[in-house]
Design an enzyme around this catalytic site. Structure first.
Site, PDB file in Angstrom:
ATOM      1  N   ASP A  79       0.810  -1.397  -0.110  1.00  0.00           N
ATOM      2  CA  ASP A  79       0.042  -0.024   0.251  1.00  0.00           C
ATOM      3  C   ASP A  79       0.875   1.249  -0.032  1.00  0.00           C
ATOM      4  OD1 ASP A  79      -2.371  -1.428  -0.089  1.00  0.00           O
ATOM      5  OD2 ASP A  79      -2.879  -1.405   1.984  1.00  0.00           O
TER       6      ASP A  79
ATOM      7  N   TYR B 234      -9.446   0.048   2.287  1.00  0.00           N
ATOM      8  CA  TYR B 234      -9.128   0.189   3.689  1.00  0.00           C
ATOM      9  C   TYR B 234      -8.647   1.504   3.978  1.00  0.00           C
ATOM     10  CZ  TYR B 234      -8.311  -3.633   7.075  1.00  0.00           C
ATOM     11  OH  TYR B 234      -8.347  -4.635   7.917  1.00  0.00           O
TER      12      TYR B 234
HETATM   13 CO    CO Z   1      -7.308  -6.280   7.737  1.00  0.00          CO
END
Ligand code: CO
Length: 648
Positions: A303, A387
């Site tokens: 990420d 996320y």
């Molecule tokens: Co997670």
């Protein structure tokens, strides 16, 4: 003009960079600007700079001229308006670009094989189809070679503002060429003649109008700071309670702390700023998934390196993200056209009461002494696909420095046949499961404890054998092991022995004759990478195989998985650098600390996950001669309403 070599990048500097690049013919038609980043001065140059000296500003620009695997990295002097260095990078892939990702989403929606795969699943109206392009990894598929690709997966929303992750369209994976915007292949994992895994039957939303009755009995909490906060910000320099630091920013690392120092009062009353942390950031992070099947098994994302914790950072809102008297900092990066891209309110800074800092009641006199703990919070929040990662740096009155990462947002999901289950995923809703995965962050901590000549020691409790010197069997003692070379400094945490790592300055002894130091303390969970070392992600995320690595400071060694992890075959970054097995003693050390969570999802993590915490602590260890928060004054008379006063 920038006031300091580490002042934050400005929109004007991005404009100048773009002009210099364009004038030199470095921005051909169709080129994308991957990034424009402040080129931080080398450490020695920075140390030699003092206020009033000229500030020479340079940036690094990474340009992707076209569809292939060629990039051009340019060192541009913004001050002199000229290109100082130019390097062609072959065979590497940049982070996934927003423009290209958007184009492959559009290409999917028009591709007949994709339309047919969705039609098999009863989806004929594509207006609320959600397509998530993922970094592809490196798995030996033919389409990976010589291309920059994404693997696209699909979710179905009932309405535009629905939570798509409640309805994964299972088994359809599109391989798309990010460079050309073409769909390369549409893989339908449900063989023709079989019934595809159906969409989960029920949606699941988290917005207030969809969650039922909201609880009515939460009364307001107001934070009052009638005299304002106790910190000051000038340019990007922050001062708070003897602490000083500079804020930095990187498209991949997000928030960077520079030159964290503490002003200490010497026995003769003189004050001096003592260096602790030269530079601290999240150097990389990886999210490997644990399902070995062909539909889910390729899922992993870097990420930081493949999307960018800075690039994915969102603006924060007073009263919601942050409470109290807030100082917001806007951030400038470059968009993919090379123009200024400003994220307003990207960094939030404020003070927080943190309960008691220390306390004692003298039982003979009945006198109670108690002090409040307070911390300076410096934070930003990145939304990477489904996320959220909140990065919260805390400075405390007692010399502690902490990083807390708050994980929230929405689980990556898969559809399962009702009544069936996967050993690699936990059920969330009927027909919906969430695969197991890890979130492993690697903090790069360039500690300079009272200067740059430091040493790293492993410290832990050592249990002594029973015998004449330990007749009662109770003995244990601190055990100190110097990590003298890179090969000795690949270490794991051990909560059984309270293992931690101390960075000391052997040439600066404290009042009890020991070197001054700061200790890296593992807090909360500290998993390492569970994937096999020879697996694709095991090789690419080599940094995550150990909690700790130590390297001697070297310019250019900044990202734990290398500069270009996207589709990389592996081995770059820490494994490559430490193969030289450099010496570490009495040198300028950099600590790389991997921490995070192994996530075995639960129904309560859906439809949006309550914050899960991870992080670490840097605590002074013999850096000060006594509790540095001893001089925190008692709460003012009238603040305490107990029988008597809290400090009498
Ligand atoms: Co997670």
């Amino acid at each position: 003009m920038a006031a300091h070599p580490l002042s934050l990048l400005t929109p004007d500097e991005v404009v100048t960079t773009r002009e210099v690049l364009a004038a030199a013919g470095e921005l051909p038609e169709g080129a994308s600007v991957v990034h424009i980043i402040l080129a931080e001065p080398h450490k020695a140059d920075l140390a030699a700079w003092s206020p009033g000296d000229p500030v020479h500003r340079r940036v690094t620009a990474l340009v992707l001229p076209g569809a292939g695997l060629t990039m051009v990295e340019l060192l541009v002097s913004v001050t002199d308006r000229r290109i100082e260095d130019r390097r062609v990078i072959e065979g590497m892939r940049p982070t996934l670009l927003f423009g290209e990702s958007f184009l492959v989403i559009c290409a999917c929606l028009e591709h007949p094989d994709y339309i047919a795969a969705l039609a098999r699943r009863g989806i004929t109206d594509l207006s609320n189809v959600q397509i998530d392009p993922w970094p592809a990894g490196s798995f030996g598929y033919g389409v990976e070679e010589g291309r920059r690709i994404a693997r696209c997966i699909t979710f179905l929303r009932e309405t535009e503002d629905d939570n798509g992750y409640a309805r994964p369209v299972e088994g359809v994976i599109v391989h798309a060429d990010l460079g050309t915007g073409e769909v390369l292949e549409v893989i339908d994992h449900a063989p023709l003649g079989t019934d595809p895994i159906p969409l989960p039957p029920q949606g699941s939303r988290y917005t207030p109008e969809h969650v039922g009755t909201l609880r009515p009995d939460l009364r307001p909490i107001s934070i009052l700071q009638p005299d304002g906060p106790s910190f000051t910000v000038e340019d990007n320099e922050v001062r708070w309670q003897k602490w000083s630091l500079r804020l930095g920013w990187d498209p991949y690392e997000g928030l960077v702390l520079h030159q964290v120092a503490y002003t200490d009062t010497a026995p003769d009353g003189s004050e001096r700023a003592r260096s602790i942390l030269h530079r601290a950031s999240i150097s990389e992070m990886v999210v490997p998934y644990g399902d070995p099947g062909e539909v889910q098994g390729w899922k992993n994302a870097f990420d930081a390196g493949e999307w960018g914790l800075g690039r994915m950072t969102q603006s924060l809102t007073l009263g919601c993200d942050c409470l109290g008297v807030i100082h917001y900092t806007d951030i400038t990066m470059a968009n993919e056209q090379g123009e200024p891209w400003v994220v307003p309110n990207a960094i939030c800074m404020h003070e927080e009461d943190y309960g008691i800092g220390w306390k004692h009641v003298d039982l003979q006199t009945g006198r109670a002494e108690v002090r409040r703990s307070r911390r300076l919070v410096i934070s930003h929040i990145a939304t990477v696909g489904n996320y959220e990662y909140g990065f919260f740096w805390y400075l405390y009155l007692d010399g502690n420095i902490q990083l807390e990462v708050k994980l929230t947002g929405i689980l990556s999901t898969q559809a399962v046949r009702e009544g069936e289950s996967s050993p690699y995923a936990n059920p969330i809703l009927p027909g919906l499961a969430a695969p197991v995965h890890q979130h492993l962050f690697c903090a790069r901590l360039d500690l300079d404890v009272d200067g740059t000549d430091n040493r790293v020691e492993e410290v832990e409790a050592e249990v002594m054998p029973m015998g004449p010197h330990n007749p009662w069997g109770n003995a244990f003692r601190p055990k100190v092991t110097v990590l003298g070379r890179e090969s000795e400094a690949k270490r794991e945490t051990d909560s059984r022995t309270s293992r931690a790592w101390r960075v000391v300055n052997p040439s600066k002894l404290n009042h009890v004759g020991r070197p001054v130091g700061y200790k890296l303390v593992p807090t909360m969970s500290t998993p390492t990478l569970l994937a096999h070392p020879e697996s694709s992600v095991g090789k690419r995320a080599g940094f995550a195989r150990h909690n700790l690595w130590v390297t001697p400071y070297a310019p250019g060694e900044q990202r734990a998985a290398g500069d270009f992890p996207n589709q990389h075959e592996g081995g770059a970054g820490l494994p490559e650098w430490t193969a030289a097995d450099r010496e570490l003693d009495d040198t300028d050390v950099v600590l790389w600390y991997t921490f995070g969570v192994t996530h075995l999802p639960r129904p309560e993590d859906f439809p949006v996950m309550p914050v899960e915490y991870t992080g670490f602590l840097l605590a002074p260890f013999g850096f000060f001669e006594r509790n540095p928060a001893l001089d925190v004054p008692p709460s003012p008379p009238g603040a305490c309403h107990d029988p008597g006063d809290c400090h009498t």
